[in-house]
Write a protein that holds these residues in place. Structure first.
Motif, PDB file in Angstrom:
ATOM      1  N   MET A  48      38.412  68.745   0.808  1.00  0.00           N
ATOM      2  CA  MET A  48      38.440  68.342  -0.307  1.00  0.00           C
ATOM      3  C   MET A  48      39.733  68.389  -1.026  1.00  0.00           C
ATOM      4  N   LEU A  49      40.640  69.654  -0.976  1.00  0.00           N
ATOM      5  CA  LEU A  49      41.882  69.712  -1.310  1.00  0.00           C
ATOM      6  C   LEU A  49      42.790  68.536  -0.463  1.00  0.00           C
ATOM      7  N   ASP A  50      42.640  68.361   0.716  1.00  0.00           N
ATOM      8  CA  ASP A  50      43.578  67.386   1.405  1.00  0.00           C
ATOM      9  C   ASP A  50      43.391  66.127   1.009  1.00  0.00           C
ATOM     10  N   GLU A  51      41.642  65.878   0.578  1.00  0.00           N
ATOM     11  CA  GLU A  51      41.427  64.384   0.019  1.00  0.00           C
ATOM     12  C   GLU A  51      42.277  64.311  -1.509  1.00  0.00           C
ATOM     13  N   ASN A  52      42.040  65.287  -1.996  1.00  0.00           N
ATOM     14  CA  ASN A  52      42.727  65.270  -3.356  1.00  0.00           C
ATOM     15  C   ASN A  52      44.262  64.979  -3.286  1.00  0.00           C
ATOM     16  N   GLU A  53      45.029  65.715  -2.609  1.00  0.00           N
ATOM     17  CA  GLU A  53      46.309  65.760  -2.402  1.00  0.00           C
ATOM     18  C   GLU A  53      46.870  64.222  -2.035  1.00  0.00           C
ATOM     19  N   LEU A  54      45.883  63.600  -0.998  1.00  0.00           N
ATOM     20  CA  LEU A  54      46.238  62.361  -0.561  1.00  0.00           C
ATOM     21  C   LEU A  54      45.844  61.187  -1.840  1.00  0.00           C
ATOM     22  N   ASP A  55      45.135  61.461  -2.777  1.00  0.00           N
ATOM     23  CA  ASP A  55      44.655  60.563  -3.845  1.00  0.00           C
ATOM     24  C   ASP A  55      45.884  60.911  -4.801  1.00  0.00           C
ATOM     25  N   LYS A  56      46.430  61.804  -4.838  1.00  0.00           N
ATOM     26  CA  LYS A  56      47.735  62.212  -5.734  1.00  0.00           C
ATOM     27  C   LYS A  56      48.822  61.516  -5.361  1.00  0.00           C
ATOM     28  N   GLU A  57      49.161  61.398  -4.015  1.00  0.00           N
ATOM     29  CA  GLU A  57      50.256  60.844  -3.617  1.00  0.00           C
ATOM     30  C   GLU A  57      50.146  59.160  -3.726  1.00  0.00           C
ATOM     31  N   ILE A  58      48.803  58.535  -3.490  1.00  0.00           N
ATOM     32  CA  ILE A  58      48.495  57.346  -3.562  1.00  0.00           C
ATOM     33  C   ILE A  58      48.703  57.003  -5.125  1.00  0.00           C
ATOM     34  N   ALA A  59      48.310  57.716  -6.223  1.00  0.00           N
ATOM     35  CA  ALA A  59      48.565  57.421  -7.250  1.00  0.00           C
ATOM     36  C   ALA A  59      50.090  57.596  -7.775  1.00  0.00           C
ATOM     37  N   GLN A  60      50.737  58.353  -7.040  1.00  0.00           N
ATOM     38  CA  GLN A  60      51.976  58.577  -7.570  1.00  0.00           C
ATOM     39  C   GLN A  60      52.696  57.387  -6.912  1.00  0.00           C
ATOM     40  N   GLU A  64      54.724  54.641  -9.290  1.00  0.00           N
ATOM     41  CA  GLU A  64      56.458  54.219  -8.991  1.00  0.00           C
ATOM     42  C   GLU A  64      56.701  52.755  -8.981  1.00  0.00           C
ATOM     43  N   TYR A  65      55.419  52.231  -8.289  1.00  0.00           N
ATOM     44  CA  TYR A  65      55.736  50.639  -8.207  1.00  0.00           C
ATOM     45  C   TYR A  65      55.256  49.862  -9.523  1.00  0.00           C
ATOM     46  N   ARG A  66      54.668  50.502 -10.435  1.00  0.00           N
ATOM     47  CA  ARG A  66      54.263  49.727 -11.776  1.00  0.00           C
ATOM     48  C   ARG A  66      55.708  50.027 -12.463  1.00  0.00           C
ATOM     49  N   LEU A  67      56.472  51.048 -12.272  1.00  0.00           N
ATOM     50  CA  LEU A  67      57.780  51.202 -13.106  1.00  0.00           C
ATOM     51  C   LEU A  67      58.833  50.406 -12.675  1.00  0.00           C
ATOM     52  N   ASP A  68      59.043  50.141 -11.344  1.00  0.00           N
ATOM     53  CA  ASP A  68      60.393  49.361 -11.045  1.00  0.00           C
ATOM     54  C   ASP A  68      59.887  48.210 -10.114  1.00  0.00           C
TER      55      ASP A  68
END
Length: 87
Positions: A48-60, A64-68
């Motif tokens: 579950m931690l690994d899955e959450n970390e991946l979700d955070k990376e995708i959200a980040q 970033e795409y929305r910003l630039d």
């Protein structure tokens, strides 16, 4: 289907442990009819931690795409990473 058990079932720790490892999902523990605890195996927790970390990376990356609004060619990005980390 989630496992929901009363808190009194925690007296039989071996049974709860076996159930956690067999199901690979959290077991919800109730107290006086209300949710109180969640019990799971270490393997399930780490997954579950690994899955959450991946979700955070995708959200980040999406933020970033929305910003630039810039996208990078995958081959160029991977090539840049290889040069940066493996040379």
């Amino acid at each position: 289907m989630p496992q929901i058990r009363p808190i009194t079932d925690l007296r039989n720790t071996n049974e709860i442990s076996d159930l956690c490892h067999a199901k690979n999902e959290p077991i919800f523990i109730t107290k006086n009819g209300y949710g109180d605890l969640v019990v799971m195996s270490i393997e399930t927790y780490e997954a579950m931690l690994d899955e959450n970390e991946l979700d955070k990376e995708i959200a980040q990356a999406e933020a970033e795409y929305r910003l630039d609004g810039k996208l990078h060619e995958a081959r160029n990005a991977l090539s840049s990473l290889r040069r940066k980390h493996f040379v």
